[in-house]
Design an enzyme around this catalytic site. Structure first.
Site, short mmCIF file in Angstrom:
data_model
loop_
_atom_site.label_atom_id
_atom_site.label_comp_id
_atom_site.label_asym_id
_atom_site.label_seq_id
_atom_site.Cartn_x
_atom_site.Cartn_y
_atom_site.Cartn_z
CD GLU A 195 -4.94 10.24 -5.44
OE1 GLU A 195 -4.12 11.01 -5.85
OE2 GLU A 195 -6.28 10.01 -5.76
CD GLN A 243 -19.43 17.85 20.04
OE1 GLN A 243 -19.30 16.65 19.33
NE2 GLN A 243 -19.83 17.70 21.21
N GLY A 280 0.77 -1.29 0.02
CA GLY A 280 -0.04 0.07 0.12
C GLY A 280 0.80 1.23 0.09
#
Ligand SMILES: Cc1cc2nc3c(=O)[nH]c(=O)nc-3n(C[C@H](O)[C@H](O)[C@H](O)COP(=O)(O)OP(=O)(O)OC[C@H]3O[C@@H](n4cnc5c(N)ncnc54)[C@H](O)[C@@H]3O)c2cc1C
Length: 394
Positions: free
Chosen positions: A374, A347, A144
């Site tokens: 990315e 929130q 990855g």
């Protein structure tokens, strides 16, 4: 009350990093998206993505994702500021619309950059019209962040390459018409032994092994190659150039990931302003409390800081300068900043903020992956430090 009047949301278009063509593009797309793109989705992401690619293509927006005026592109070289204003605008309206646009560019980017004329002729006009859906297949289960560790192989046999191995986390996996696949062709050790191939959906030996469900649904899959024979005419560039090509492709689009984060953050700020000024409590509105004002001030400042970094990087790239450090700063600041802005907006909405498909709830899920793909935030930090330290060396 109309949220669009709330955060002077298009005022940043006047910044000197942009030109009139970008301002016109952003305003026209904003008007189009208001009419044609819904923020909420009905659950069938495959169908929605296909429909979005179709309508983005029909309306002419996808030509900005492709390089080469002779092949359906808006310009010979992809205009970074154009794709940034497009992604920022689409993300503000719909995460899936931004995804559909971005993947047409990322998936065909290697062809725009280094494709042979016949490859450009065959694929790019269809991508630009929305007739073909593109995918970019680099990541693997064990490769990855460490891209050079990839193991999918491409064995050369005469005038064919035979692909064996797996790819995972592939956006548009399952609905794409073609995939740009990076595989180990062994011209040299490590990252110098990779090549890029265009694999059409339906090629024998190529399968979608698994569809992957994620927190902000979009088409995503693990792919399997088992003796998949590809003519060498489908290789992009020379053998051994795959790693460089993958990095060049990501380099074009990294700043636009920051721009997408800005779009999500801008929408969150609009939602926060809407709620703060309309929610009555303790005989006043939420916005009357100084604690709320401090939050709003921080959100706006974080947003503008990230936007300045993003459009600086885009401007520099369009002026032919190296943007390795600047693009990394933009992605880091915009994606991390957007997460904070969206969290603060949620929130303010209180219990309503966690109700499924409320805009802030959706944004809360949509922003998360941008801090990972990315180049994760930590990878961007390493890039920035490496570039700074490199500059100090004699
Ligand atoms: C929604 C989504 C869509 C994607 N689409 C595509 C696609 O279309 N095509 C494609 O090829 N890939 C795609 N990816 C894959 C993506 O690029 C990878 O997930 C990413 O590169 C991270 O790899 P990984 O998941 O294997 O995490 P790992 O490499 O295992 O990293 C895990 C974590 O480790 C940390 N880390 C990494 N490096 C360092 C370091 N040097 N020091 C300290 N900490 C570090 C980071 O926090 C990182 O998140 C997609 C991913 C997601 C989530």
């Amino acid at each position: 009350m109309n949220v669009e009047t709330r955060s002077e949301r298009l005022s940043h278009l006047d910044w000197p990093f942009l030109e009139d063509q970008h301002r016109t593009l952003a305003r026209a797309l904003d008007a189009w998206a208001t009419e044609h793109v819904a923020h909420s989705h009905d659950g069938n992401v495959d169908a929605e993505c296909r429909a979005l690619v179709r309508s983005l293509g029909d309306a002419g927006w996808l030509c900005h994702a492709v390089g080469g005026t002779g092949f359906g592109g808006a310009a010979d070289v992809i205009d970074t500021r154009a794709i940034c204003v497009i992604r920022e605008t689409l993300a503000r309206h719909s995460g899936l619309a931004d995804f559909a646009f971005a993947m047409q560019g990322l998936g065909s980017g290697a062809i725009s950059l280094a494709g042979a004329p016949a490859q450009k002729e065959r694929y790019l006009p269809r991508v630009a019209r929305g007739d073909a859906i593109a995918a970019f297949a680099l990541s693997e289960p064990d490769a990855g962040s460490d891209v050079a560790a990839l193991r999918c192989t491409a064995r050369i046999e005469g005038d064919h390459a035979v692909l064996d191995g797996e790819k995972t986390w592939i956006s548009n996996g399952g609905i794409a018409d073609f995939y740009v696949v990076f595989a180990r062709s062994d011209e040299a050790p490590g990252s110098r032994g990779l090549s890029a191939f265009i694999v059409d959906a339906g090629t024998p030996g190529f399968d979608v092994a698994e569809r992957i469900a994620v927190i902000a649904p979009h088409p995503l899959a693990r792919l399997r190659f088992d003796g998949c024979r590809i003519p060498l005419s489908q290789r992009i560039g020379a053998g051994g150039e795959g790693f460089k090509l993958a990095m060049r492709t990501l380099d074009v689009f990294r700043t636009s990931v920051a721009a997408a984060a800005l779009g999500f953050a801008r929408r969150a700020l609009d939602e926060a302003l809407l709620r703060a000024t309309t929610r009555k409590m303790f005989n006043q509105t939420l916005a009357d409390f100084q604690l709320t004002q401090a939050k709003l001030a921080q959100m706006a400042t974080t947003l503008d800081s990230a936007a300045l970094l993003t459009y600086r990087a885009a401007w520099q790239r369009d002026h032919g300068r190296n943007v390795t450090k600047e693009a990394a700063m933009a992605k880091l600041a915009a994606t991390e900043g957007a997460q904070q802005i969206i969290d603060a907006a949620l929130q303010m909405w209180g219990g309503l903020g966690v109700v499924s498909e409320q805009p802030v709830e959706r944004l809360y899920r949509e922003i998360r992956a941008l801090r990972i793909y990315e180049g994760a935030t930590e990878v961007q930090q390493l890039i920035i430090a490496r570039e700074m330290l490199k500059a100090l060396r004699p």
